[in-house]
Design an enzyme around this catalytic site. Structure first.
Site, PDB file in Angstrom:
ATOM      1  N   TYR A  71       0.820  -1.135   0.125  1.00 17.07           N
ATOM      2  CA  TYR A  71      -0.037  -0.143  -0.041  1.00 17.07           C
ATOM      3  C   TYR A  71       0.796   1.303  -0.035  1.00 17.07           C
ATOM      4  CZ  TYR A  71      -4.527   2.263   0.958  1.00 17.07           C
ATOM      5  OH  TYR A  71      -5.517   3.249   0.726  1.00 17.07           O
ATOM      6  N   GLY A  72       1.811   1.350  -0.918  1.00 13.42           N
ATOM      7  CA  GLY A  72       2.861   2.531  -1.010  1.00 13.42           C
ATOM      8  C   GLY A  72       2.167   3.472  -1.941  1.00 13.42           C
ATOM      9  N   ILE A  73       3.006   4.005  -2.985  1.00 11.97           N
ATOM     10  CA  ILE A  73       2.682   5.300  -3.656  1.00 11.97           C
ATOM     11  C   ILE A  73       1.634   4.705  -4.825  1.00 11.97           C
ATOM     12  CG2 ILE A  73       3.516   6.811  -5.508  1.00 11.97           C
ATOM     13  CD1 ILE A  73       6.388   6.576  -4.107  1.00 11.97           C
ATOM     14  N   HIS A 106       4.846  -2.556 -13.351  1.00 12.04           N
ATOM     15  CA  HIS A 106       6.340  -2.279 -14.211  1.00 12.04           C
ATOM     16  C   HIS A 106       6.724  -3.699 -14.298  1.00 12.04           C
ATOM     17  CE1 HIS A 106      10.128  -0.392 -15.261  1.00 12.04           C
ATOM     18  NE2 HIS A 106      10.868  -0.960 -14.073  1.00 12.04           N
TER      19      HIS A 106
HETATM   20  N1  NDP Z   1       6.051   5.089  -7.777  1.00 10.44           N
HETATM   21  C1  NDP Z   1       5.146   5.385  -8.807  1.00 10.44           C
HETATM   22  O1  NDP Z   1       4.204   6.135  -9.020  1.00 10.44           O
HETATM   23  C2  NDP Z   1       5.238   3.971  -9.755  1.00 10.44           C
HETATM   24  C3  NDP Z   1       5.555   3.028  -9.509  1.00 10.44           C
HETATM   25  N2  NDP Z   1       5.336   1.799 -10.524  1.00 10.44           N
HETATM   26  C4  NDP Z   1       5.670   0.592  -9.987  1.00 10.44           C
HETATM   27  O2  NDP Z   1       4.776   0.226  -9.077  1.00 10.44           O
HETATM   28  C5  NDP Z   1       5.298  -0.812  -8.253  1.00 10.44           C
HETATM   29  C6  NDP Z   1       5.203  -0.091  -6.587  1.00 10.44           C
HETATM   30  O3  NDP Z   1       6.089   0.848  -6.709  1.00 10.44           O
HETATM   31  P1  NDP Z   1       5.626   2.146  -5.630  1.00 10.44           P
HETATM   32  O4  NDP Z   1       4.364   2.347  -5.515  1.00 10.44           O
HETATM   33  O5  NDP Z   1       6.779   3.182  -6.121  1.00 10.44           O
HETATM   34  O6  NDP Z   1       6.333   1.543  -3.945  1.00 10.44           O
HETATM   35  P2  NDP Z   1       6.301   2.134  -2.880  1.00 10.44           P
HETATM   36  O7  NDP Z   1       8.002   2.046  -2.123  1.00 10.44           O
HETATM   37  O8  NDP Z   1       5.657   3.156  -2.739  1.00 10.44           O
HETATM   38  O9  NDP Z   1       5.293   1.039  -2.171  1.00 10.44           O
HETATM   39  C7  NDP Z   1       5.736  -0.398  -1.780  1.00 10.44           C
HETATM   40  C8  NDP Z   1       4.834  -0.768  -0.591  1.00 10.44           C
HETATM   41  O10 NDP Z   1       4.864  -2.116  -0.498  1.00 10.44           O
HETATM   42  C9  NDP Z   1       5.230  -2.375   0.839  1.00 10.44           C
HETATM   43  N3  NDP Z   1       5.581  -3.803   1.112  1.00 10.44           N
HETATM   44  C10 NDP Z   1       6.959  -4.135   1.031  1.00 10.44           C
HETATM   45  N4  NDP Z   1       7.072  -5.549   1.358  1.00 10.44           N
HETATM   46  C11 NDP Z   1       5.813  -5.955   1.642  1.00 10.44           C
HETATM   47  C12 NDP Z   1       5.204  -7.266   1.912  1.00 10.44           C
HETATM   48  N5  NDP Z   1       5.946  -8.183   2.169  1.00 10.44           N
HETATM   49  N6  NDP Z   1       3.725  -7.422   2.118  1.00 10.44           N
HETATM   50  C13 NDP Z   1       3.123  -6.077   1.797  1.00 10.44           C
HETATM   51  N7  NDP Z   1       3.558  -4.807   1.876  1.00 10.44           N
HETATM   52  C14 NDP Z   1       4.944  -4.765   1.420  1.00 10.44           C
HETATM   53  C15 NDP Z   1       6.006  -1.426   1.320  1.00 10.44           C
HETATM   54  O11 NDP Z   1       5.930  -1.122   2.842  1.00 10.44           O
HETATM   55  P3  NDP Z   1       7.454  -0.231   3.517  1.00 10.44           P
HETATM   56  O12 NDP Z   1       7.146   1.142   3.041  1.00 10.44           O
HETATM   57  O13 NDP Z   1       7.054  -0.638   4.834  1.00 10.44           O
HETATM   58  O14 NDP Z   1       8.318  -1.020   2.951  1.00 10.44           O
HETATM   59  C16 NDP Z   1       5.117  -0.252   0.671  1.00 10.44           C
HETATM   60  O15 NDP Z   1       4.202   0.364   1.427  1.00 10.44           O
HETATM   61  C17 NDP Z   1       6.784  -0.836  -8.554  1.00 10.44           C
HETATM   62  O16 NDP Z   1       6.617  -2.146  -9.516  1.00 10.44           O
HETATM   63  C18 NDP Z   1       6.932   0.382  -9.393  1.00 10.44           C
HETATM   64  O17 NDP Z   1       8.087   0.295 -10.598  1.00 10.44           O
HETATM   65  C19 NDP Z   1       4.732   2.155 -11.794  1.00 10.44           C
HETATM   66  C20 NDP Z   1       4.449   3.345 -12.128  1.00 10.44           C
HETATM   67  C21 NDP Z   1       4.580   4.473 -11.391  1.00 10.44           C
END
Ligand code: NDP
Ligand SMILES: CC[C@](O)(C(C)=O)C(=O)O
EC number: 1.1.1.86
Length: 329
Positions: free
Chosen positions: A24-26, A107
């Site tokens: 639940y990130g970006i 991605h």
């Molecule tokens: N950023 C963007 O706008 C874009 C991203 N993408 C793609 O989207 C994907 C996600 O990127 P992005 O949103 O930037 O990533 P983020 O770093 O914002 O979010 C990733 C999330 O996953 C969580 N996480 C990590 N490990 C686990 C797990 N084992 N179980 C559950 N949750 C977990 C992280 O928690 P914690 O923070 O605590 O580690 C974090 O909240 C990638 O493939 C990226 O290339 C594609 C287009 C644009």
């Protein structure tokens, strides 16, 4: 080129299916909220005790572990950081895959560079919004969408593209245009774009412009407004009207300066370096370096990020932005 809009996509391919958003990130937050508001059934996975876990709860989700979400869902969207996806896939997702399930990426890195090799009896698709996750959500709330790319790596069901388009519609990507591509094309162009232009190229260009003005004795605050703040106003014009339209939206003096001086900044040497960067991506050299950097605990990543944070432009920018109450934090 195949490009799809609202009328080409049918949300019913996702109706009655549960969609797991793992991470639940970006992007995870942006996509989960949009899909839910489109009437789809979403389960969120996030690690307990983290700020994003709390954010998911605040947004009305009941976050579970990645394994639990993968077990519950028909459609599993993996939105953890790229460098942890292989581990999460192996430990939590793979044991919960079975015929009929759909694995989704935003991605193509881990498929293109063979870090994840899914079983043949599932669909593997990509919906890659061409914009940051916060914008995916903001645009959706305004009734608009961010353009997306879709790709099908495996089509076990025969409906993989239709499911991908339904997903893109669920986040309103089809209001802007959804182009069909391959995992390889998306990965290589995305990495190139962020390294050479959007992130790497632009931030170096800004810093070089700022340093040039400050070293010549001009006020850092004026340099900041000139080369950083105004950049958004210019890129908004470019996005809305193209480069030609932007040139007609600035003064004739600025336009002549652009036409006559721009090619002295981006020289043949820069173009040659761009080709070299693309080659490193295509040959897997960048992927190998990035995977190795994470295995080693990110020594270079952390050092370079810290060096960037300490640049004068960050200090000046922070002070000036704090004086703009309307600036989104
Ligand atoms: N950023 C963007 O706008 C874009 C991203 N993408 C793609 O989207 C994907 C996600 O990127 P992005 O949103 O930037 O990533 P983020 O770093 O914002 O979010 C990733 C999330 O996953 C969580 N996480 C990590 N490990 C686990 C797990 N084992 N179980 C559950 N949750 C977990 C992280 O928690 P914690 O923070 O605590 O580690 C974090 O909240 C990638 O493939 C990226 O290339 C594609 C287009 C644009
Ligand atoms: C430009 C960066 C990006 O590729 C994006 C927002 O699309 C990313 O991976 O974050």
């Amino acid at each position: 080129m195949k490009i799809y809009y609202d009328n080409d996509a049918d949300l019913s391919y996702l109706k009655g299916k549960k969609i797991a958003i793992i991470g639940y990130g970006i992007q995870g937050r942006g996509q989960a909220l949009c899909l839910r508001d489109s009437g789809l059934d979403v389960v969120v996975s996030e690690m307990a005790g983290t700020p994003n876990f709390e954010q998911a709860k605040k947004d009305g989700f009941n976050p579970v572990s990645a394994a639990e979400a993968a077990a519950q869902a028909d459609v599993i969207q993996i939105l953890t950081q790229d460098h942890v996806q292989a581990k999460v896939y192996t430990e939590a997702i793979k044991p919960n895959l079975k015929k009929g399930k759909v694995l989704v990426f935003s991605h193509g890195f881990n498929i293109r560079f063979k870090q994840i090799k899914p079983p043949k009896n599932i669909d593997v698709i990509m919906i890659a919004p061409k914009g940051p996750g916060a914008l995916v959500r903001r645009m959706y709330e305004e009734g608009k969408g961010v353009p997306c790319l879709v790709a099908v790596h495996q089509d076990a069901s025969g409906n993989a593209l239709k499911i991908a388009l339904a997903y893109a519609k669920g986040i309103k990507g089809t209001t802007a245009g959804v182009i069909e591509t391959t995992f390889a094309e998306e990965t290589e162009t995305d990495l190139f774009g962020e390294q050479a232009v959007l992130c790497g190229g632009v931030s170096e260009l800004i810093k070089a412009g700022f340093d040039t003005l400050v070293e010549a004795g001009y006020q850092p605050e004026i340099a900041y407004f000139e080369v950083l703040h105004e950049l958004k106003l210019i890129t908004d014009l470019i996005q809305e009207r193209g480069i030609s339209g932007m040139r007609r939206g600035v003064s004739n003096t600025a336009c002549y300066g652009d036409l006559s001086r721009g090619p002295r900044i981006i020289t043949q040497k820069t173009r040659k370096e761009m080709k070299k960067i693309l080659k490193e991506i295509v040959k897997g050299k960048f992927a190998k370096e990035w995977i190795g950097e994470n295995v080693a605990g990110r020594p270079n990543f952390d050092r370079l990020l810290k060096e960037g944070d300490e640049h004068l432009i960050e200090k000046v920018g922070k002070q000036l932005r704090e004086m703009m109450p309307w600036m989104k934090k």
